[in-house]
Scaffold this motif. Sequence first.
Motif: not given
Length: 258
Positions: A97-109
């Motif tokens: 079971v993994f935490n979604m918050l560990d997902k790398q954030k998409f670049p804003y630009r």
Amino acid sequence: MITSKDNETVKQAAKLVKSASFRRERGFFTAEGVRICRDGVRSGFSPEVFLYTPSSAEKYPDDFGEIAAASKKLFEVSNDVFSKISDTKSPQGFFCVFNMLDKQKFPYRINRRGNYLACERIQDPSNLGTILRTAEALGVDGVILSSDCCDVWSPKVVRGSMGAVFRIPSEETDDLPGYISRLSSDGVETFASTPRDAEDITKVHFDGGVMLIGNEGSGLSDEAVSACTKKVMIPMRGRAESLNAAAAASILLWEMFR
């Protein structure tokens, strides 16, 4: 060892497998199998919970040690209990079971010279998993998903992506046509894959941009097509009217990077 299917940890894990709304509510998703669990750990994810069978720990000692060392909680479970949470035909006895918050954030630009993929209303988890796997293999910088795509955190997508879901940046939007329109206005090249009044993909020069892939049956919406700066098509010599969404994405992305 957990031997009861009524154990609260087991029940929560089983619900995460089956329910997209529960996954989003809790902020967790699951992965099953030696390779996928190991890929998650190697991609920087720390399992909130690691469930395993005794035989799997013996069969894959190195992988077990690596995953266990990264896990916050780990529980040995009986084969009968594992069958309740398993979503595969031939279970390997590893479940995380993994935490979604560990997902790398998409670049804003978005980098105008970068290469991105946008998916609209992709419904088949196997298709989306394959698309993500191909996107990562070819070096796509990020994936944009319309909110009416199937759940990117579903077990079938995670498994079908062969771990790509852990590594490729992704972002979801409630208004894909509006999102693409803003990018087009900012000078980012955006390409709609459509068979209508479109340019042969093999003759298009690419210097970065966003490639749009549509629904398996109906393709891209008219609004999404209109938001793009260019329309491209895959030339076909046979009598087939269309290609599978994952196959089409593979061809389009290959041409984008060729």
